[in-house]
Design a protein around this motif. Structure first.
Motif, PDB file in Angstrom:
ATOM      1  N   GLU A 151       0.829  -1.213   0.000  1.00 24.05           N
ATOM      2  CA  GLU A 151       0.000   0.000   0.000  1.00 24.05           C
ATOM      3  C   GLU A 151       0.859   1.257   0.000  1.00 24.05           C
ATOM      4  O   GLU A 151       0.456   2.300  -0.533  1.00 24.05           O
ATOM      5  N   SER A 152       2.061   1.162   0.576  1.00 25.76           N
ATOM      6  CA  SER A 152       2.937   2.342   0.622  1.00 25.76           C
ATOM      7  C   SER A 152       3.522   2.692  -0.732  1.00 25.76           C
ATOM      8  O   SER A 152       4.188   3.723  -0.876  1.00 25.76           O
ATOM      9  N   THR A 153       3.281   1.862  -1.752  1.00 27.10           N
ATOM     10  CA  THR A 153       3.739   2.203  -3.102  1.00 27.10           C
ATOM     11  C   THR A 153       2.946   3.372  -3.670  1.00 27.10           C
ATOM     12  O   THR A 153       3.350   3.962  -4.673  1.00 27.10           O
ATOM     13  N   GLY A 154       1.819   3.689  -3.062  1.00 28.46           N
ATOM     14  CA  GLY A 154       1.037   4.848  -3.490  1.00 28.46           C
ATOM     15  C   GLY A 154      -0.036   4.562  -4.502  1.00 28.46           C
ATOM     16  O   GLY A 154      -0.847   5.439  -4.803  1.00 28.46           O
ATOM     17  N   ASP A 178       7.141   8.119  -1.132  1.00 25.41           N
ATOM     18  CA  ASP A 178       8.267   8.068  -0.203  1.00 25.41           C
ATOM     19  C   ASP A 178       7.808   8.366   1.218  1.00 25.41           C
ATOM     20  O   ASP A 178       8.278   7.743   2.178  1.00 25.41           O
ATOM     21  N   ALA A 179       6.878   9.286   1.361  1.00 26.22           N
ATOM     22  CA  ALA A 179       6.345   9.595   2.693  1.00 26.22           C
ATOM     23  C   ALA A 179       5.558   8.409   3.234  1.00 26.22           C
ATOM     24  O   ALA A 179       5.615   8.096   4.425  1.00 26.22           O
ATOM     25  N   GLN A 233       2.385   9.456   9.256  1.00 29.02           N
ATOM     26  CA  GLN A 233       0.960   9.329   9.531  1.00 29.02           C
ATOM     27  C   GLN A 233       0.118  10.321   8.736  1.00 29.02           C
ATOM     28  O   GLN A 233      -0.987   9.999   8.292  1.00 29.02           O
ATOM     29  N   GLU A 234       0.642  11.525   8.559  1.00 27.31           N
ATOM     30  CA  GLU A 234      -0.116  12.527   7.809  1.00 27.31           C
ATOM     31  C   GLU A 234      -0.314  12.080   6.357  1.00 27.31           C
ATOM     32  O   GLU A 234      -1.407  12.211   5.794  1.00 27.31           O
ATOM     33  N   ALA A 235       0.731  11.525   5.764  1.00 27.19           N
ATOM     34  CA  ALA A 235       0.637  11.039   4.384  1.00 27.19           C
ATOM     35  C   ALA A 235      -0.312   9.852   4.304  1.00 27.19           C
ATOM     36  O   ALA A 235      -1.111   9.740   3.365  1.00 27.19           O
ATOM     37  N   ARG A 236      -0.252   8.972   5.285  1.00 28.10           N
ATOM     38  CA  ARG A 236      -1.143   7.810   5.308  1.00 28.10           C
ATOM     39  C   ARG A 236      -2.602   8.252   5.443  1.00 28.10           C
ATOM     40  O   ARG A 236      -3.490   7.738   4.756  1.00 28.10           O
ATOM     41  N   GLY A 237      -2.855   9.209   6.318  1.00 26.58           N
ATOM     42  CA  GLY A 237      -4.216   9.705   6.491  1.00 26.58           C
ATOM     43  C   GLY A 237      -4.771  10.319   5.219  1.00 26.58           C
ATOM     44  O   GLY A 237      -5.931  10.091   4.854  1.00 26.58           O
ATOM     45  N   LEU A 274      -8.246  10.021   0.472  1.00 26.72           N
ATOM     46  CA  LEU A 274      -8.381  10.095  -0.983  1.00 26.72           C
ATOM     47  C   LEU A 274      -9.169   8.896  -1.512  1.00 26.72           C
ATOM     48  O   LEU A 274     -10.062   9.036  -2.362  1.00 26.72           O
ATOM     49  N   GLN A 275      -8.868   7.732  -0.980  1.00 23.16           N
ATOM     50  CA  GLN A 275      -9.560   6.530  -1.443  1.00 23.16           C
ATOM     51  C   GLN A 275     -11.000   6.476  -0.930  1.00 23.16           C
ATOM     52  O   GLN A 275     -11.897   6.034  -1.650  1.00 23.16           O
ATOM     53  N   GLU A 276     -11.219   6.901   0.301  1.00 27.56           N
ATOM     54  CA  GLU A 276     -12.584   6.954   0.838  1.00 27.56           C
ATOM     55  C   GLU A 276     -13.456   7.850  -0.049  1.00 27.56           C
ATOM     56  O   GLU A 276     -14.603   7.507  -0.361  1.00 27.56           O
TER      57      GLU A 276
END
Length: 382
Positions: free
Chosen positions: A80-83, A129-130, A136-140, A145-147
């Motif tokens: 998932e971190s691949t973006g 990369d983030a 956490q901010e990037a993950r949120g 975005l997906q929601e």
């Protein structure tokens, strides 16, 4: 490089981090670790180097897998971190089906979302990369975005999240209907093959129906559960006592509705330390019993006839030892679980006269249980 391109279905210049990550996970972790340096150099030579953060995260994740310390969640989070990998479960609890279990709609929507995320990465709205660094901010922002995409109508009017859920519901209902139809055919075959057919105890049926009518007029348990099982909170009781009895007996095997709303239901279920009410426990147990268990239990009682013990413990044992269903050997935990579910069943059966005060099957129960089960499993039109 050839393997990665073939796996992703793209030329090297168009490969994304997700493409590379999925290809690395498609081979043994040791093989992937050995190939990682050469793959990185090959990607660099094509002008698509990705980033140092990605390669470091790939090495760390593959190393953890090889060492046997990585969890499924760790690996999923890395992809998932691949973006551009959709989140398996969003904060609002939308869950994507597993890849090999997706229907056409889910597959289409998943592919659409991957393309959308690739556009957002290209536009600089997602920082892989983030995400790889665990910010956490990037993950949120990635989750939000997906929601938003899942709840936004497409050009054709479909809402992606609802479209996927509807397809899953249809598949679930279709599988349920198929299982129910098979159980019904087996029940009829077993009953027709009985050495002695159950006889209608007319007097007992009428008396039990009259008692049941009086019981259903009362507040609280068990009347509220029996009304919910038969759907009588939404429709009037039938005039015929026999019809009433069969409807309630069938409802125990296939509850028609839930309890009428009372109090703050969400608050009740949010209290994890609280105990479920007797009503909620009973309905939960009834809904948890599988078609195969109903078939095995009722078939065994039909063969043995009135006078046989039908206690929760006995029902659990009859089901575990049944030759009418395909089941693995039951351990003590399975028996305890089945016994717990049938504790609610046998308790309700007693109010209908299916069993007596000693949990012994009555002539009424012998005659009525197969008919109640047949009614519960028959299509509504029948």
């Amino acid at each position: 490089m050839e393997f990665v391109c073939a796996h992703a279905g793209r030329p090297a210049t168009d490969l994304t981090r997700r493409d590379v990550a999925r290809a690395l996970l498609a081979v043994p972790s040791g093989v992937a670790l050995v190939a990682l340096p050469d793959l990185r150099r090959a990607m660099f030579s094509t002008g698509n180097p990705l980033s140092l953060r990605f390669w470091d995260s790939a090495k760390a994740t593959l190393g953890s897998i090889e060492a046997g310390v990585a969890t499924v969640g760790d690996v999923q989070r890395w992809v998932e971190s691949t973006g551009t990998e959709p989140i398996l479960m969003t904060p609002s609890y939308f869950v994507w089906p597993e890849e090999d279990e997706r229907g056409p709609v889910a597959d289409e929507m998943f592919t659409r979302l991957v393309s959308y995320l690739e556009e957002r990465v290209a536009a600089g709205e997602i920082d892989p990369d983030a995400l790889a660094a665990g910010e956490q901010e990037a993950r949120g922002a990635y989750e939000e975005l997906q929601e938003r995409w899942l709840s936004t109508p497409l050009a054709d009017g479909r809402v992606p999240g609802f479209a996927v859920s509807d397809e899953q519901d249809e598949e679930l209902f279709a599988a349920w209907d198929e299982e129910e139809a098979f159980a019904l055919s087996e029940l009829r075959r077993i009953v027709e093959g009985l050495a002695k057919q159950p006889a209608l105890p007319a007097g007992e049926l009428e008396a039990a129906g009259a008692r049941l009518r009086a019981l259903l007029a009362l507040p609280g348990y068990p009347a509220n559960v029996l009304r919910a099982c038969a759907g009588f909170d939404e429709r009037p009781l039938p005039d015929d006592d026999g019809e009433l009895w069969l409807a309630v007996a069938a409802g125990i095997a296939g509850p028609v509705s839930d309890l009428s709303d009372s109090g703050d239901v969400l608050e009740e279920f949010a209290d994890l330390d609280g105990e479920l009410s007797l009503e909620d426990t009973a309905l939960a147990n009834l809904c948890a019993i599988q078609h195969a268990d109903w078939l095995a239990g009722v078939a065994a009682l039909a063969r043995m006839g009135p006078g046989v013990l039908a206690s929760p413990e006995r029902m659990a044992r009859l089901i575990a030892e049944s030759e009418d269903i395909d089941a693995d050997a039951h351990d003590d935990d399975d028996l305890d679980a089945t016994e717990g579910m049938f504790a609610s069943v046998v308790s309700l059966w007693a109010y209908l006269g299916i069993v007596d005060e000693g949990d012994v099957l009555t002539p009424l129960g012998w005659w009525g249980l197969p008919k109640a089960l047949e009614r519960a499993w028959s299509p509504a039109a029948d």
